[in-house]
Motif scaffolding. Structure first.
Motif, PDB file in Angstrom:
ATOM      1  N   LEU A 189       0.827  -1.205   0.000  1.00 20.36           N
ATOM      2  CA  LEU A 189       0.000   0.000   0.000  1.00 20.36           C
ATOM      3  C   LEU A 189       0.861   1.254   0.000  1.00 20.36           C
ATOM      4  O   LEU A 189       0.565   2.229  -0.705  1.00 20.36           O
ATOM      5  N   ALA A 190       1.947   1.230   0.785  1.00 20.42           N
ATOM      6  CA  ALA A 190       2.823   2.401   0.862  1.00 20.42           C
ATOM      7  C   ALA A 190       3.581   2.647  -0.438  1.00 20.42           C
ATOM      8  O   ALA A 190       3.947   3.787  -0.743  1.00 20.42           O
ATOM      9  N   SER A 191       3.782   1.597  -1.238  1.00 17.90           N
ATOM     10  CA  SER A 191       4.536   1.734  -2.486  1.00 17.90           C
ATOM     11  C   SER A 191       3.763   2.496  -3.554  1.00 17.90           C
ATOM     12  O   SER A 191       4.331   2.973  -4.539  1.00 17.90           O
ATOM     13  N   GLY A 192       2.438   2.579  -3.398  1.00 15.62           N
ATOM     14  CA  GLY A 192       1.619   3.219  -4.430  1.00 15.62           C
ATOM     15  C   GLY A 192       1.338   2.303  -5.601  1.00 15.62           C
ATOM     16  O   GLY A 192       0.982   2.768  -6.688  1.00 15.62           O
ATOM     17  N   PHE A 193       1.494   0.987  -5.397  1.00 16.11           N
ATOM     18  CA  PHE A 193       1.282   0.022  -6.475  1.00 16.11           C
ATOM     19  C   PHE A 193      -0.140   0.078  -7.020  1.00 16.11           C
ATOM     20  O   PHE A 193      -0.359  -0.063  -8.218  1.00 16.11           O
ATOM     21  N   LEU A 194      -1.114   0.279  -6.132  1.00 15.29           N
ATOM     22  CA  LEU A 194      -2.486   0.368  -6.630  1.00 15.29           C
ATOM     23  C   LEU A 194      -3.304   1.305  -5.768  1.00 15.29           C
ATOM     24  O   LEU A 194      -2.988   1.554  -4.599  1.00 15.29           O
ATOM     25  N   THR A 195      -4.354   1.827  -6.353  1.00 18.00           N
ATOM     26  CA  THR A 195      -5.309   2.651  -5.636  1.00 18.00           C
ATOM     27  C   THR A 195      -6.608   2.641  -6.421  1.00 18.00           C
ATOM     28  O   THR A 195      -6.680   2.115  -7.536  1.00 18.00           O
ATOM     29  N   VAL A 196      -7.633   3.202  -5.831  1.00 18.86           N
ATOM     30  CA  VAL A 196      -8.921   3.362  -6.507  1.00 18.86           C
ATOM     31  C   VAL A 196      -9.171   4.859  -6.651  1.00 18.86           C
ATOM     32  O   VAL A 196      -9.085   5.610  -5.674  1.00 18.86           O
TER      33      VAL A 196
ATOM     34  N   HIS B  64     -16.247   1.971 -10.822  1.00 14.81           N
ATOM     35  CA  HIS B  64     -15.038   2.372 -10.108  1.00 14.81           C
ATOM     36  C   HIS B  64     -13.819   2.113 -10.996  1.00 14.81           C
ATOM     37  O   HIS B  64     -13.814   1.188 -11.821  1.00 14.81           O
ATOM     38  N   VAL B  65     -12.786   2.917 -10.818  1.00 18.87           N
ATOM     39  CA  VAL B  65     -11.569   2.772 -11.603  1.00 18.87           C
ATOM     40  C   VAL B  65     -10.424   2.416 -10.668  1.00 18.87           C
ATOM     41  O   VAL B  65     -10.063   3.191  -9.776  1.00 18.87           O
ATOM     42  N   VAL B  66      -9.863   1.211 -10.869  1.00 19.49           N
ATOM     43  CA  VAL B  66      -8.716   0.738 -10.092  1.00 19.49           C
ATOM     44  C   VAL B  66      -7.450   1.043 -10.876  1.00 19.49           C
ATOM     45  O   VAL B  66      -7.334   0.653 -12.043  1.00 19.49           O
ATOM     46  N   CYS B  67      -6.528   1.750 -10.272  1.00 16.95           N
ATOM     47  CA  CYS B  67      -5.280   2.135 -10.927  1.00 16.95           C
ATOM     48  C   CYS B  67      -4.143   1.268 -10.392  1.00 16.95           C
ATOM     49  O   CYS B  67      -3.862   1.275  -9.187  1.00 16.95           O
TER      50      CYS B  67
ATOM     51  N   ASP C  59      -3.886  10.382  -5.798  1.00 12.16           N
ATOM     52  CA  ASP C  59      -3.930  10.225  -4.342  1.00 12.16           C
ATOM     53  C   ASP C  59      -4.048   8.749  -4.000  1.00 12.16           C
ATOM     54  O   ASP C  59      -5.035   8.097  -4.353  1.00 12.16           O
ATOM     55  N   THR C  60      -3.033   8.194  -3.337  1.00 14.75           N
ATOM     56  CA  THR C  60      -3.099   6.795  -2.898  1.00 14.75           C
ATOM     57  C   THR C  60      -3.420   6.691  -1.419  1.00 14.75           C
ATOM     58  O   THR C  60      -3.881   5.644  -0.959  1.00 14.75           O
ATOM     59  N   ALA C  61      -3.196   7.754  -0.670  1.00 19.54           N
ATOM     60  CA  ALA C  61      -3.359   7.708   0.787  1.00 19.54           C
ATOM     61  C   ALA C  61      -4.815   7.489   1.197  1.00 19.54           C
ATOM     62  O   ALA C  61      -5.096   6.762   2.159  1.00 19.54           O
ATOM     63  N   THR C  62      -5.745   8.092   0.469  1.00 21.20           N
ATOM     64  CA  THR C  62      -7.153   7.996   0.862  1.00 21.20           C
ATOM     65  C   THR C  62      -7.656   6.566   0.778  1.00 21.20           C
ATOM     66  O   THR C  62      -8.312   6.066   1.705  1.00 21.20           O
TER      67      THR C  62
ATOM     68  N   SER D  19       1.658   1.515 -16.101  1.00 19.45           N
ATOM     69  CA  SER D  19       0.432   1.648 -15.326  1.00 19.45           C
ATOM     70  C   SER D  19      -0.750   1.131 -16.103  1.00 19.45           C
ATOM     71  O   SER D  19      -0.758   1.134 -17.317  1.00 19.45           O
ATOM     72  N   GLN D  20      -1.733   0.666 -15.356  1.00 20.07           N
ATOM     73  CA  GLN D  20      -2.944   0.153 -15.973  1.00 20.07           C
ATOM     74  C   GLN D  20      -4.133   0.727 -15.222  1.00 20.07           C
ATOM     75  O   GLN D  20      -4.084   0.949 -14.030  1.00 20.07           O
ATOM     76  N   LEU D  21      -5.209   0.940 -15.950  1.00 25.04           N
ATOM     77  CA  LEU D  21      -6.427   1.413 -15.326  1.00 25.04           C
ATOM     78  C   LEU D  21      -7.514   0.374 -15.565  1.00 25.04           C
ATOM     79  O   LEU D  21      -7.792   0.017 -16.710  1.00 25.04           O
ATOM     80  N   TYR D  22      -8.111  -0.124 -14.494  1.00 24.57           N
ATOM     81  CA  TYR D  22      -9.162  -1.107 -14.599  1.00 24.57           C
ATOM     82  C   TYR D  22     -10.482  -0.431 -14.241  1.00 24.57           C
ATOM     83  O   TYR D  22     -10.634   0.076 -13.140  1.00 24.57           O
TER      84      TYR D  22
END
Length: 308
Positions: free
Chosen positions: A125-132, A142-145, A248-251, A302-305
């Protein structure tokens, strides 16, 4: 003393009852629909979900689980079973098979599903590998990044990334508005900044995909204008040519970490050792718990789902 004796005679303890006299187990929590009227209409049209038959259908699936897979150790809550009915358009047999496959995958791939909770994935999570992304697309998806370049293989195995993705999808489907497959359905996969080798690999595997799935992949390369024809700039972060500010990955990380107790309850409890009822396991081939991937994979930036 006499009053106490009379009380004991007229109020026998549960321990004194015979097995046939034991009270029935409590029923699962009742379902309360949270869908808007528009989504109720959409569910009726696309999923054959009839509100007046909803609880009847859930009970039918519950009865099938109890009869055919009594040792499955699955939740039988209305809301949980509804996920699988919706994913298979209220076809009881297919919904039951999806439920069995769901548990089979979880039990046959322990390195992914055991101890699956946000606090165990803080490094990912801290790496910023993925977020929504905070905003949905015009269809309400919803878009998963996912950003593979943020993964450093020497830090942790690839299975940790898979765990984080699964954790995110599980959190998304807790909301009724997202339930349409997995029990979640991928509406589109948009890949940007992919290397040439990725296009070659995808060309090889595409013929083996179902046409419906293959048609949901979009390779944009460095052409962000192509991406914007599918996802509006208003919901995309600046990194992808959007106008929604910095990524923003923190939220989203905070949302997951706030759900710790839910994941502990669902994924951190003892699992029955005997899984013979589940049949053939579904462990993906060629992937082990300590799998490490070549750095070339990280070139897929990067990919956007986009998914429900």
């Amino acid at each position: 003393m006499s009053e106490e004796s009379d009380s004991l005679r007229t109020s026998p303890s549960v321990a004194s009852l015979s097995e046939n006299e034991l009270p029935p187990p409590p029923e699962p929590p009742g379902y309360v629909c949270s869908l808007t009227e528009d989504l109720v209409t959409k569910a009726r049209e696309e999923l054959q979900e009839k509100p007046e038959w909803r609880l009847r259908d859930v009970q039918a699936l519950r009865d099938m689980v109890r009869k055919e897979y009594p040792n499955l150790s699955t939740s039988l809550d209305d809301a949980f079973l509804l996920r699988f009915l919706r994913a298979r358009k209220f076809d009881y047999d297919r919904a039951l098979q999806l439920l069995v496959n769901y548990h089979s995958c979880r039990r046959s791939w322990p390195e992914v599903f055991n101890n699956l909770k946000p606090s165990a994935l803080k490094d990912v999570l801290a790496s910023g590998f993925l977020t929504v992304l905070p905003h949905t697309d015009p269809r309400g998806c919803h878009v998963v990044c996912i950003r593979p370049d943020r993964w450093i293989p020497s830090n942790y195995p690839i299975t940790e990334n898979i765990r984080a993705i699964y954790l995110t999808l599980e959190k998304l489907i807790q909301s009724e508005e997202t339930q349409d497959g997995f029990p979640i359905r991928i509406k589109a996969v948009h890949v940007v900044n992919e290397p040439r080798i990725f296009k070659g690999i995808f060309a090889i595997i595409k013929p083996f995909l179902k046409e419906k799935i293959a048609n949901r992949f979009f390779l944009h390369g460095s052409d962000l204008n192509s991406l914007h024809t599918n996802l509006p700039r208003s919901i995309l972060p600046k990194e992808y040519g959007g106008t929604a500010g910095e990524l923003d990955t923190a939220t989203w990380n905070a949302v997951l970490l706030a759900s710790e107790d839910d994941f502990v309850k669902e994924f951190c409890q003892p699992v029955p050792a005997c899984d013979s009822i589940l049949g053939q396991t579904l462990l993906p081939e060629g992937l082990t718990s300590d799998a490490q991937c070549d750095d070339s994979l990280r070139a897929v930036k990067s990919q956007l789902y986009s998914c429900y």
